[in-house]
Scaffold this active site. Structure first.
Site, PDB file in Angstrom:
ATOM      1  N   THR A   1     -70.352 -24.001  -7.013  1.00 48.75           N
ATOM      2  CA  THR A   1     -70.939 -23.246  -8.120  1.00 48.75           C
ATOM      3  C   THR A   1     -70.793 -21.740  -7.912  1.00 48.75           C
ATOM      4  OG1 THR A   1     -72.561 -25.019  -8.382  1.00 48.75           O
ATOM      5  CG2 THR A   1     -73.050 -22.917  -9.461  1.00 48.75           C
TER       6      THR A   1
ATOM      7  N   HIS B   1     -64.857 -15.168  -2.519  1.00 46.47           N
ATOM      8  CA  HIS B   1     -64.280 -16.050  -3.537  1.00 46.47           C
ATOM      9  C   HIS B   1     -64.376 -15.444  -4.933  1.00 46.47           C
ATOM     10  CE1 HIS B   1     -62.859 -19.722  -5.359  1.00 46.47           C
ATOM     11  NE2 HIS B   1     -64.005 -19.961  -5.978  1.00 46.47           N
TER      12      HIS B   1
END
Length: 311
Positions: free
Chosen positions: A118, A177
């Site tokens: 997520t 990320h």
């Protein structure tokens, strides 16, 4: 071996569940959870695929029945990016979702390895760590931010550019990320050299690849299928390592020695208890060293955002 997918009715979750149903070792259990009422049906649908993987789906507010006895939990629950959003715009919604699910993991399967998919991963992993710490069950070797998508994209783009087979390419990707925190170490790809322009262009394309997909889908979603494949690769590597296979190495975003930031994506050797070794990132080129130095403030801010959300 029991693997639980939280957020299993979403685009990533369904793709991930399909790949796990077809690729987990015989005798494994696959547990699917999502708040959406369709989830038990997703499990029934997948149960018709002829592999020796037991599958069950759960829906509603309570994830605990799905989590009971899980060895690995992969969390893909949350809202997806839309055009014009960056990963940090997702924070307001997804932070609460991750907190809620990790609180349930802390109660139900505190020894499980947890892979956070997520977004924004830079921040949601810090949230998960603080929740687990508060519950007194945090093990830094069992919490991972799944950055595998950055690696598979890097391998694909390098192979395309150089006319190679993508499965023969292995680009380590370090940092974080999202955006500038994604740093592919192109100087470490064996047997291939790049011009300065190629390095600059490839790095930018890898960093912006998520946006490339969001825009191409024209409001119809984000990178769900490639992310499902990336998460499956990471999850299956973790299964192999937990079952005693040696030499399983993947890049992931983990709590590090703090040299660069508290959490940092780097190559890790996986073992029976999660992270067996955080591998050295090796020698960086001048371009990479510069990119690393200039991204650290962004990465540290992302981490702090997660820490303060819980504290």
């Amino acid at each position: 071996m029991k693997v639980a997918v939280l957020g299993a009715a979403g685009g990533i979750g369904q793709a991930l569940a399909l790949l796990l149903k077809t690729q987990l070792p015989s005798g494994s259990e696959l547990s699917l959870y999502d708040i959406a009422p369709v989830t038990p049906g997703v499990a029934v649908d997948l149960s018709h695929i002829p592999t020796a993987v037991k599958i069950k789906g759960y829906s509603g507010e309570d994830a605990k029945p799905a989590l009971a006895g899980a060895d690995i939990v992969l969390i893909s629950a949350g809202v997806a990016r839309k055009p014009g959003m960056d990963r940090s715009d997702l924070f307001n919604v997804n932070a609460g979702i991750v907190r809620n699910l990790v609180e349930q993991i802390a109660i139900t399967c505190p020894k499980a390895c947890i892979g956070i998919i997520t977004n924004p991963v830079n921040t949601t992993v810090a949230i998960a760590a603080e929740v687990l710490k508060k519950a007194g069950v945090y093990d830094k070797n069992k919490l991972f931010g799944v950055t595998t998508l950055d690696i598979i994209r890097s391998n694909t783009f390098v192979a395309e550019l150089k006319g190679k087979q993508p499965q023969d390419i292995n680009v380590p990707v370090i940092g974080g990320h999202s955006g500038v925190t994604i740093l592919p170490l192109l100087s470490q790809v064996s047997g291939i050299s790049f011009s300065e322009q190629e390095v600059a262009d490839l790095t930018k394309r890898i960093q912006n690849a998520g946006t490339e997909v969001v825009e191409a889908k024209a409001g119809g979603g984000s990178a769900t299928l490639s992310m499902g494949q990336a998460a499956a690769r990471f999850g299956l590597s973790l299964v192999r390592a937990l079952q005693g296979e040696n030499g399983v190495v993947e890049c992931a975003y983990v709590e590090s020695d703090g040299k660069h930031a508290r959490f940092f994506a780097q190559p890790i050797l996986l073992g029976k208890d999660g992270v067996a070794e955080r591998k050295d990132i090796g020698t960086l080129s001048a371009f990479e060293q510069n990119a690393l130095s200039s991204m650290l403030d962004t990465l540290k801010q992302d981490i702090e955002l997660g820490e303060t959300f819980i504290k």
